[in-house]
Design a protein around this motif. Structure first.
Motif, PDB file in Angstrom:
ATOM      1  N   SER A   1     -24.757 -24.269 -23.291  1.00 27.80           N
ATOM      2  CA  SER A   1     -26.182 -23.969 -23.554  1.00 27.80           C
ATOM      3  C   SER A   1     -26.538 -23.349 -24.954  1.00 27.80           C
ATOM      4  N   TYR A   2     -27.709 -23.150 -25.346  1.00 31.38           N
ATOM      5  CA  TYR A   2     -28.107 -22.326 -26.550  1.00 31.38           C
ATOM      6  C   TYR A   2     -28.922 -21.323 -26.121  1.00 31.38           C
ATOM      7  N   PRO A   3     -28.681 -20.256 -26.628  1.00 31.07           N
ATOM      8  CA  PRO A   3     -29.328 -18.813 -26.050  1.00 31.07           C
ATOM      9  C   PRO A   3     -30.678 -18.953 -26.069  1.00 31.07           C
ATOM     10  N   GLY A   4     -31.280 -18.522 -25.177  1.00 26.68           N
ATOM     11  CA  GLY A   4     -32.984 -18.172 -25.257  1.00 26.68           C
ATOM     12  C   GLY A   4     -33.484 -17.309 -24.326  1.00 26.68           C
TER      13      GLY A   4
ATOM     14  N   GLU B   1     -19.823 -22.890 -22.903  1.00 31.42           N
ATOM     15  CA  GLU B   1     -19.847 -22.831 -24.550  1.00 31.42           C
ATOM     16  C   GLU B   1     -21.391 -22.620 -25.020  1.00 31.42           C
ATOM     17  N   TRP B   2     -21.362 -21.750 -26.059  1.00 29.67           N
ATOM     18  CA  TRP B   2     -22.624 -22.052 -26.728  1.00 29.67           C
ATOM     19  C   TRP B   2     -22.610 -23.219 -27.669  1.00 29.67           C
ATOM     20  N   ALA B   3     -23.558 -24.018 -27.584  1.00 28.23           N
ATOM     21  CA  ALA B   3     -23.694 -25.152 -28.340  1.00 28.23           C
ATOM     22  C   ALA B   3     -24.541 -24.805 -29.518  1.00 28.23           C
ATOM     23  N   PRO B   4     -24.345 -25.593 -30.499  1.00 23.92           N
ATOM     24  CA  PRO B   4     -25.271 -25.471 -31.776  1.00 23.92           C
ATOM     25  C   PRO B   4     -26.728 -25.355 -31.460  1.00 23.92           C
ATOM     26  N   ASN B   5     -27.295 -26.500 -30.360  1.00 21.61           N
ATOM     27  CA  ASN B   5     -28.700 -26.308 -29.963  1.00 21.61           C
ATOM     28  C   ASN B   5     -28.752 -26.996 -28.507  1.00 21.61           C
TER      29      ASN B   5
ATOM     30  N   MET C   1     -38.093 -23.364 -33.898  1.00 21.67           N
ATOM     31  CA  MET C   1     -36.532 -23.348 -34.453  1.00 21.67           C
ATOM     32  C   MET C   1     -36.354 -24.253 -35.453  1.00 21.67           C
ATOM     33  N   GLY C   2     -36.200 -24.036 -36.778  1.00 26.63           N
ATOM     34  CA  GLY C   2     -35.729 -24.830 -37.868  1.00 26.63           C
ATOM     35  C   GLY C   2     -36.952 -25.049 -38.791  1.00 26.63           C
ATOM     36  N   ALA C   3     -38.004 -24.788 -38.164  1.00 26.64           N
ATOM     37  CA  ALA C   3     -39.393 -25.466 -38.939  1.00 26.64           C
ATOM     38  C   ALA C   3     -39.633 -24.597 -40.305  1.00 26.64           C
ATOM     39  N   SER C   4     -39.092 -23.525 -40.599  1.00 30.17           N
ATOM     40  CA  SER C   4     -39.195 -22.892 -41.754  1.00 30.17           C
ATOM     41  C   SER C   4     -38.746 -23.532 -42.909  1.00 30.17           C
TER      42      SER C   4
ATOM     43  N   SER D   1     -27.870 -18.574 -37.101  1.00 24.99           N
ATOM     44  CA  SER D   1     -27.744 -19.360 -35.915  1.00 24.99           C
ATOM     45  C   SER D   1     -28.900 -20.434 -35.901  1.00 24.99           C
ATOM     46  N   THR D   2     -29.911 -20.003 -36.289  1.00 20.94           N
ATOM     47  CA  THR D   2     -31.268 -21.096 -36.241  1.00 20.94           C
ATOM     48  C   THR D   2     -31.023 -22.100 -37.317  1.00 20.94           C
ATOM     49  N   PHE D   3     -30.273 -21.747 -38.478  1.00 22.86           N
ATOM     50  CA  PHE D   3     -30.053 -22.855 -39.607  1.00 22.86           C
ATOM     51  C   PHE D   3     -29.130 -23.794 -38.909  1.00 22.86           C
ATOM     52  N   ILE D   4     -27.970 -23.345 -38.198  1.00 24.93           N
ATOM     53  CA  ILE D   4     -27.238 -24.467 -37.352  1.00 24.93           C
ATOM     54  C   ILE D   4     -27.973 -25.274 -36.561  1.00 24.93           C
ATOM     55  N   HIS D   5     -28.812 -24.671 -35.770  1.00 27.47           N
ATOM     56  CA  HIS D   5     -29.666 -24.957 -34.736  1.00 27.47           C
ATOM     57  C   HIS D   5     -30.266 -26.323 -35.180  1.00 27.47           C
ATOM     58  N   SER D   6     -31.193 -26.108 -36.153  1.00 23.28           N
ATOM     59  CA  SER D   6     -31.921 -27.105 -36.599  1.00 23.28           C
ATOM     60  C   SER D   6     -32.414 -27.016 -38.279  1.00 23.28           C
ATOM     61  N   GLY D   7     -32.121 -25.906 -38.799  1.00 28.60           N
ATOM     62  CA  GLY D   7     -32.422 -25.836 -40.202  1.00 28.60           C
ATOM     63  C   GLY D   7     -31.789 -26.659 -41.316  1.00 28.60           C
ATOM     64  N   ILE D   8     -30.462 -27.060 -40.785  1.00 31.35           N
ATOM     65  CA  ILE D   8     -29.392 -27.901 -41.582  1.00 31.35           C
ATOM     66  C   ILE D   8     -30.325 -29.440 -42.122  1.00 31.35           C
ATOM     67  N   THR D   9     -30.978 -29.878 -40.985  1.00 30.74           N
ATOM     68  CA  THR D   9     -31.533 -31.301 -40.818  1.00 30.74           C
ATOM     69  C   THR D   9     -32.769 -31.071 -42.154  1.00 30.74           C
ATOM     70  N   GLY D  10     -33.617 -29.983 -41.881  1.00 35.13           N
ATOM     71  CA  GLY D  10     -34.578 -29.820 -43.076  1.00 35.13           C
ATOM     72  C   GLY D  10     -34.094 -29.587 -44.404  1.00 35.13           C
ATOM     73  N   LEU D  11     -32.894 -28.909 -44.436  1.00 34.26           N
ATOM     74  CA  LEU D  11     -32.200 -28.727 -45.841  1.00 34.26           C
ATOM     75  C   LEU D  11     -31.853 -30.158 -46.192  1.00 34.26           C
ATOM     76  N   ILE D  12     -31.340 -30.944 -45.592  1.00 34.52           N
ATOM     77  CA  ILE D  12     -31.168 -32.438 -45.864  1.00 34.52           C
ATOM     78  C   ILE D  12     -32.243 -32.958 -46.395  1.00 34.52           C
ATOM     79  N   ASP D  13     -33.362 -33.118 -45.669  1.00 35.72           N
ATOM     80  CA  ASP D  13     -34.507 -33.759 -45.946  1.00 35.72           C
ATOM     81  C   ASP D  13     -34.829 -33.228 -47.581  1.00 35.72           C
TER      82      ASP D  13
END
Lengths: 579, 188
Positions: free
Chosen positions: A25-28, A47-51, A383-386, A412-424
């Motif tokens: 899971s991912y916490p929420g 496990e806690w998964a990245p997302n 999550m990640g939209a920033s 944690s949010t960066f790992i969840h889906s911020g990294i993809t935005g950074l790659i963009d």
């Protein structure tokens, strides 16, 4: 003896009893404690998964490999995992698979109020909806069995009041459920067009079988009290309705939220002069009944907003006006949530506010950076939209706007889906500045470890993602690590990085003040050098207030973090050893 | 009929543990029990409300306006805010501590004066300086258990049941402080 458990812990108990082997899971909030509770069972891999998407895929893989598996999320987490969910519907299961989703009517801790029942219908999977902790355990246990019987993942739909209310639960020992054999099965497990076309036929046939099941299962229960008024309801709304209406009406309680029966609903309605549908959020049952041509009273008597209460139901059904309560004779100031004393984010937002930057925000404790007096955050989406939304802002308004723009996102949010935005940003030649608020933990949901903390959910040491190296590896050349409580240096770093014509990452590093190993000592006190400039008041620290014209630091709230000492331009605040 | 206890306070004051102690203390008496908790963002220094309900059969886990037999308030302003939830003839047990909310700190609102006095004009009120007693017990964080002790006086539950529950709920490291805090509240 029966145990008092919150719904989430009861779901975990039910899954344990059903022989679940893998939980990811991912916490929420309000779902987090289901997965946390699994830690007490050493037989279960957890496990806690990245997302949530990753978590769901881990659970799908485990099911495919023959194990009973589960993934848990909050309502918006189901959006993130929607992609695999819609396709695992076609594949089905090998070991039984359960997806727990916790909705948040009233938005106690969420950014929207979506109704997850629509997902069951859209993805053509089955959904159960327990109303208290006893049902949480029993329904979850049943869901694994049913998942295997109908070859489909079952969703357990919870809501905040079910997830976070304790009630009595009878427990049973764990069933000994063998791993099912793993067999290569390309037509069932490889979803490319030729196979998926055939699987869709199976999905539609299964839907009919599930509807048949909904007609006869005890999960959908009639309580006939010999009344001419009927109430169709489910989940926590059943509890509210029962408290408000007692035995004065008949109930059809739908323990199976999807698919819903047809004949059972028609038969129930036929015995009543008037049928109310009582359900929080969307008119899901109501629209189903109306589509069947059954006359019901639904949202015209209730609301799509927030949580229901027994009083609201008594008024709508019985026309009973509540007695006027005792009231205070004056307005009572609200008490919104605030960042804690010692919160590392306070230093960051103090600087961002001072520099007048546009702040693209994200999901976590730091969303509170939008609250007064810091009021620094401009936007919060998901999550990640920033990170990605800031790229869009910069592309829309150009380089000058970008020099007054930053993204803020937790570790944690960066790992969840911020990294993809950074790659963009890097790939598409953006020049954004992303501030990773690295407080060494997943904070808002109550301190869960994540891939940057170096520990698993069971507290075992593991590899740790190095955020600095990660940012560099995707092509960010300017990465600075800085302590947000060193406000002068932090301000200088932010000024320099936003000026660049290239992407940059600032890692604002300071652990959450609530972590056990974070030990601030002493107290901050205001000395007579205070010029009442109120610079410290701009921090929005709950310990600092203005009393009779003088700045005062409440010793019961101050934890001695010293941020105000760093901010005071006159050196008028001092750290004092604890008395 | 159910007995309805509403626990109100400020996030971080330990209302959650208080409601758990309370819930576990009454199951031993053979009641049906529901305890409604708060997690997530609302825990961060905001108003926090938890409910404990017990009786022969409990349906709704929440308590509506005019339904609380006891409001156990960890802070004055939160007691004031909870006033409409009190049943006619119900009792407010209030810690005399005042914690400014952010609108008061920023000057956007004023903290009402003399709340304890105003409350006692409208309801039965027991006020206590739980923070001072918690410090006396050895830890300012034991405010919640002082208040549980005071409330325990107002219930039918035997003293031993409360002590058993404390022993089962509180981390062993803090047991001594909490037993002392409970007694200071109970004997107040």
């Amino acid at each position: 003896m029966a145990k008092l458990l919150i719904g989430n812990a009861a779901v975990a108990q039910g899954a344990y009893e059903a022989g679940v082997r893998v939980v990811a899971s991912y916490p929420g909030t309000p779902s987090t404690e289901i997965t946390e509770s699994m830690v007490q069972y050493p037989e279960v891999y957890v496990e806690w998964a990245p997302n949530e998407k990753v978590a769901c895929e881990v659970a799908i893989g485990a099911s495919m490999a023959g194990a009973r598996s589960m993934t848990c999320c909050k309502h918006v987490g189901l959006n993130v995992m929607a992609d695999p969910v819609f396709t695992v519907s076609y594949i089905g299961v090998n070991g039984g698979m359960v997806i727990c989703v916790a909705d948040d009517p009233g938005m106690h801790s969420s950014q929207n109020e979506q109704d997850s029942r629509h997902y069951a219908k859209a993805a053509k999977i089955a959904m159960l909806e327990p109303a208290d902790s006893g049902e949480c355990r029993a329904f979850t246990k049943a869901a694994f069995e049913l998942s295997e019987r109908f070859d489909v993942p079952f969703v357990i739909r919870l809501s905040t009041r079910v997830s976070h209310s304790q009630s009595l639960v009878e427990t049973e020992p764990r069933q000994d459920v063998e791993l099912k054999p793993y067999e290569k099965n390309i037509p069932k497990n490889v979803m490319m067009p030729a196979m998926a076309i055939k699987r869709h036929v199976v999905v539609e046939e299964r839907a009919k079988a599930l509807t048949e099941f909904a007609e006869t299962t005890d999960l959908n229960r009639v309580e006939d009290n010999g009344s001419r008024i009927g109430v169709v309801t489910s989940g926590i709304s059943y509890m509210y309705a029962h408290e408000a209406l007692g035995d004065s009406v008949n109930y059809l309680k739908l323990g199976m939220a999807y698919p819903m029966p047809e004949k059972k609903l028609r038969d129930f309605a036929a015995r009543c002069d008037k049928v109310f549908v009582i359900e929080e959020l969307d008119p899901f049952i109501e629209e189903h009944m109306k589509a069947l041509g059954i006359q019901v009273i639904g949202k015209e008597a209730f609301t799509m907003l927030g949580e229901y209460t027994p009083a609201m139901i008594a008024k709508a059904v019985l026309g009973k006006e509540p007695e006027a309560p005792v009231q205070a004779d004056e307005p009572i100031p609200v008490r919104p949530p605030v960042m804690c004393p010692g919160c590392p984010h306070r230093g960051t937002f103090y600087v961002l506010k001072k520099l007048g930057l546009t702040v693209s925000g994200d999901i976590g404790c730091y969303t509170l950076g939008a609250a007064q007096p810091l009021a620094s955050v401009d936007s919060t989406i998901c999550m990640g939209a920033s990170v990605s939304a800031a790229l869009g802002m910069a592309k829309a308004r150009g380089p000058e706007f970008n020099k007054k723009l930053v993204s803020v996102i937790g570790d944690s949010t960066f790992i969840h889906s911020g990294i993809t935005g950074l790659i963009d940003i890097v790939y598409n030649k953006g020049a954004n500045t992303v501030i990773i608020l690295d407080n060494s933990i997943t904070g808002m949901t109550g301190h869960q470890d994540n891939p940057t903390t170096g520990k698993t959910i069971r507290g075992e040491a593991t590899k740790q993602v190095d955020l600095e190296l990660l940012a560099k590896a995707v092509g960010v050349e300017h990465v600075v690590v800085c302590d947000p409580f060193d406000v002068k240096k932090f301000e200088q770093v932010v000024r320099e990085e936003v000026e660049r014509d290239e992407p940059s990452v600032i890692i604002a590093q300071r652990p959450c003040a609530l972590l056990k190993y974070v030990k601030y000592t002493g107290r901050c006190v205001v000395t007579d050098r205070c010029k009442k400039c109120k610079m410290c008041m701009k921090l929005g620290c709950p310990a600092i207030s203005l009393k009779d014209g003088a700045v005062r630091i409440d010793p019961n709230q101050c934890n001695g973090c010293g941020l105000c000492v760093n901010v005071c331009p006159f050196g008028a605040i001092e750290k004092e050893a604890e008395a | 009929m159910t007995t309805n206890i509403m626990i109100v306070g400020v996030g971080g004051q330990g209302t959650l543990l208080a409601s758990r102690i309370l819930g576990n203390a009454v199951i031993g008496e053979g009641y049906d029990v529901k305890v409604s908790e708060v997690h997530g963002m609302s825990q961060r220094g905001g108003s926090v409300v938890t409910y404990v309900k017990f009786g022969e059969k409990v349906y709704s886990p929440i308590i509506g306006e005019g339904e609380a037999d006891i409001v156990l308030a960890f802070e004055l302003l939160e007691a004031y805010r909870a006033l409409p939830y009190l049943k006619k003839g119900g009792r407010i047990i209030v810690n005399e501590q005042a914690i400014d909310p952010m609108p008061v700190i920023t000057g956007a609102a004023a903290y009402p004066a003399d709340i304890a006095k105003k409350l006692s004009e409208k309801a039965n009120v027991t006020a206590i300086d739980a923070l001072a007693l918690a410090k006396e017990a050895g830890n300012s964080r034991a405010v919640n258990v002082v208040l549980i002790g005071l409330m325990a006086q107002n219930t039918q539950n035997p003293y031993e049941r409360w002590i058993e529950t404390l022993k089962a709920t509180v981390p062993p490291k803090f047991l001594d402080v909490n037993l002392k805090a409970f007694d200071l509240g109970y004997n107040h």
